[in-house]
Motif scaffolding. Structure first.
Motif, mmCIF file in Angstrom:
data_model
loop_
_atom_site.group_PDB
_atom_site.id
_atom_site.type_symbol
_atom_site.label_atom_id
_atom_site.label_comp_id
_atom_site.label_asym_id
_atom_site.label_seq_id
_atom_site.Cartn_x
_atom_site.Cartn_y
_atom_site.Cartn_z
ATOM 1 N N GLN A 115 10.848 -7.888 -2.735
ATOM 2 C CA GLN A 115 10.947 -8.081 -1.287
ATOM 3 C C GLN A 115 10.541 -6.827 -0.526
ATOM 4 O O GLN A 115 9.833 -6.901 0.481
ATOM 5 C CB GLN A 115 12.355 -8.526 -0.882
ATOM 6 C CG GLN A 115 12.393 -9.140 0.497
ATOM 7 C CD GLN A 115 11.538 -10.405 0.603
ATOM 8 O OE1 GLN A 115 11.667 -11.338 -0.192
ATOM 9 N NE2 GLN A 115 10.645 -10.444 1.584
ATOM 10 N N ARG A 116 10.968 -5.670 -0.999
ATOM 11 C CA ARG A 116 10.603 -4.404 -0.350
ATOM 12 C C ARG A 116 9.087 -4.254 -0.288
ATOM 13 O O ARG A 116 8.513 -3.975 0.769
ATOM 14 C CB ARG A 116 11.220 -3.235 -1.132
ATOM 15 C CG ARG A 116 10.781 -1.849 -0.644
ATOM 16 C CD ARG A 116 11.034 -0.778 -1.691
ATOM 17 N NE ARG A 116 10.189 -1.002 -2.873
ATOM 18 C CZ ARG A 116 10.521 -0.648 -4.105
ATOM 19 N NH1 ARG A 116 11.675 -0.053 -4.363
ATOM 20 N NH2 ARG A 116 9.693 -0.880 -5.104
ATOM 21 N N ASP A 117 8.424 -4.458 -1.424
ATOM 22 C CA ASP A 117 6.977 -4.246 -1.471
ATOM 23 C C ASP A 117 6.215 -5.361 -0.766
ATOM 24 O O ASP A 117 5.222 -5.097 -0.082
ATOM 25 C CB ASP A 117 6.522 -4.070 -2.919
ATOM 26 C CG ASP A 117 7.064 -2.778 -3.513
ATOM 27 O OD1 ASP A 117 7.247 -1.806 -2.762
ATOM 28 O OD2 ASP A 117 7.321 -2.751 -4.722
ATOM 29 N N TYR A 118 6.679 -6.591 -0.891
ATOM 30 C CA TYR A 118 6.048 -7.698 -0.173
ATOM 31 C C TYR A 118 6.100 -7.445 1.337
ATOM 32 O O TYR A 118 5.091 -7.568 2.044
ATOM 33 C CB TYR A 118 6.744 -9.016 -0.518
ATOM 34 C CG TYR A 118 6.162 -10.204 0.207
ATOM 35 C CD1 TYR A 118 5.026 -10.841 -0.266
ATOM 36 C CD2 TYR A 118 6.753 -10.673 1.375
ATOM 37 C CE1 TYR A 118 4.492 -11.936 0.401
ATOM 38 C CE2 TYR A 118 6.223 -11.764 2.050
ATOM 39 C CZ TYR A 118 5.094 -12.384 1.562
ATOM 40 O OH TYR A 118 4.553 -13.459 2.232
ATOM 41 N N ASP A 119 7.264 -7.031 1.835
ATOM 42 C CA ASP A 119 7.414 -6.764 3.270
ATOM 43 C C ASP A 119 6.535 -5.590 3.708
ATOM 44 O O ASP A 119 5.886 -5.645 4.754
ATOM 45 C CB ASP A 119 8.875 -6.473 3.617
ATOM 46 C CG ASP A 119 9.766 -7.701 3.498
ATOM 47 O OD1 ASP A 119 9.242 -8.837 3.417
ATOM 48 O OD2 ASP A 119 11.007 -7.518 3.461
ATOM 49 N N ARG A 120 6.493 -4.530 2.913
ATOM 50 C CA ARG A 120 5.685 -3.347 3.265
ATOM 51 C C ARG A 120 4.205 -3.696 3.282
ATOM 52 O O ARG A 120 3.474 -3.346 4.210
ATOM 53 C CB ARG A 120 5.961 -2.202 2.286
ATOM 54 C CG ARG A 120 5.182 -0.930 2.612
ATOM 55 C CD ARG A 120 5.663 0.272 1.813
ATOM 56 N NE ARG A 120 5.825 0.008 0.403
ATOM 57 C CZ ARG A 120 4.877 0.174 -0.517
ATOM 58 N NH1 ARG A 120 3.684 0.618 -0.171
ATOM 59 N NH2 ARG A 120 5.117 -0.086 -1.787
ATOM 60 N N GLU A 147 7.789 -9.256 -9.720
ATOM 61 C CA GLU A 147 9.043 -8.649 -10.170
ATOM 62 C C GLU A 147 9.587 -9.536 -11.270
ATOM 63 O O GLU A 147 9.853 -10.723 -11.051
ATOM 64 C CB GLU A 147 10.076 -8.538 -9.048
ATOM 65 C CG GLU A 147 11.368 -7.889 -9.522
ATOM 66 C CD GLU A 147 12.426 -7.750 -8.433
ATOM 67 O OE1 GLU A 147 13.461 -7.116 -8.701
ATOM 68 O OE2 GLU A 147 12.230 -8.288 -7.326
ATOM 69 N N THR A 175 6.707 -4.625 -9.838
ATOM 70 C CA THR A 175 7.599 -3.878 -8.967
ATOM 71 C C THR A 175 9.045 -4.066 -9.400
ATOM 72 O O THR A 175 9.373 -5.056 -10.064
ATOM 73 C CB THR A 175 7.437 -4.320 -7.494
ATOM 74 O OG1 THR A 175 8.359 -3.591 -6.684
ATOM 75 C CG2 THR A 175 7.678 -5.805 -7.311
ATOM 76 N N ASP A 176 9.883 -3.143 -8.998
ATOM 77 C CA ASP A 176 11.317 -3.285 -9.260
ATOM 78 C C ASP A 176 12.041 -3.874 -8.051
ATOM 79 O O ASP A 176 13.235 -4.134 -8.100
ATOM 80 C CB ASP A 176 11.947 -1.949 -9.658
ATOM 81 C CG ASP A 176 11.844 -0.906 -8.566
ATOM 82 O OD1 ASP A 176 11.110 -1.111 -7.569
ATOM 83 O OD2 ASP A 176 12.495 0.150 -8.698
ATOM 84 N N ASP A 177 11.299 -4.090 -6.943
ATOM 85 C CA ASP A 177 11.883 -4.662 -5.736
ATOM 86 C C ASP A 177 10.805 -5.457 -5.001
ATOM 87 O O ASP A 177 10.093 -4.927 -4.147
ATOM 88 C CB ASP A 177 12.454 -3.559 -4.847
ATOM 89 C CG ASP A 177 13.240 -4.077 -3.654
ATOM 90 O OD1 ASP A 177 12.962 -5.209 -3.188
ATOM 91 O OD2 ASP A 177 14.116 -3.349 -3.170
ATOM 92 N N ARG A 212 3.474 -5.799 6.386
ATOM 93 C CA ARG A 212 3.421 -4.942 7.591
ATOM 94 C C ARG A 212 2.114 -4.149 7.655
ATOM 95 O O ARG A 212 1.598 -3.882 8.732
ATOM 96 C CB ARG A 212 4.590 -3.953 7.608
ATOM 97 C CG ARG A 212 5.889 -4.509 8.100
ATOM 98 C CD ARG A 212 6.923 -3.430 8.378
ATOM 99 N NE ARG A 212 7.091 -2.485 7.284
ATOM 100 C CZ ARG A 212 7.905 -2.653 6.232
ATOM 101 N NH1 ARG A 212 8.611 -3.764 6.122
ATOM 102 N NH2 ARG A 212 8.002 -1.733 5.297
#
Length: 132
Positions: free
Chosen positions: A87-92, A127, A83-85, A95
């Motif tokens: 935290q974004r994907d971990y959080d998504r 990442e 991934t390039d982000d 959820r």
């Protein structure tokens, strides 16, 4: 030049696999068509280029195939989702109810966490460290 077109992932059921990979992880459904003796279903990670390698969801059709669903690599991490982000994907993913096997860890090469898919296959979410 030869390239890797598809990676087979043995599954129990097409629709439950699509619900996990497309709905929970956000993968793109590339193809879903019924052929005479099987259903041809391919997916790829969100944002992947149109010519990227796809995952072929291959429904188990024998007892031997069913026995390896969730264990194609004998308990090792099977696939690596970069991934390039992080935290974004971990959080998504969190959820959306994804089960984490190992928490996020900072390594020399980047940040990584391990999750299980709906069958128990282990995946790295990674990442890579940005090069300066």
């Amino acid at each position: 030049m030869p390239h890797l077109a598809h990676i087979s992932l043995v599954i129990r059921d097409y629709d439950e696999a699509l619900a996990f990979y497309v709905d929970k992880l956000g993968f793109t459904l590339v193809e879903d068509k019924q052929e005479p003796n099987k259903r041809w279903v391919t997916i790829r990670p969100p944002g992947a280029s149109p010519d990227a390698t796809t995952i072929l969801l291959a429904r188990a059709s024998t007892p031997e195939q069913l026995a390896v669903v969730g264990g194609q690599t004998g308990g090792r991490v099977f696939l690596f989702l970069e991934t390039d982000d992080f935290q974004r994907d971990y959080d998504r993913f969190t959820r959306n109810g994804v089960e984490w096997v190992r928490p996020p860890t900072a390594m020399d090469y980047g940040t990584v966490a391990v999750f299980k898919d709906l069958y128990g296959n282990q995946w790295d979410l990674i990442e890579r460290e940005k090069k300066s």
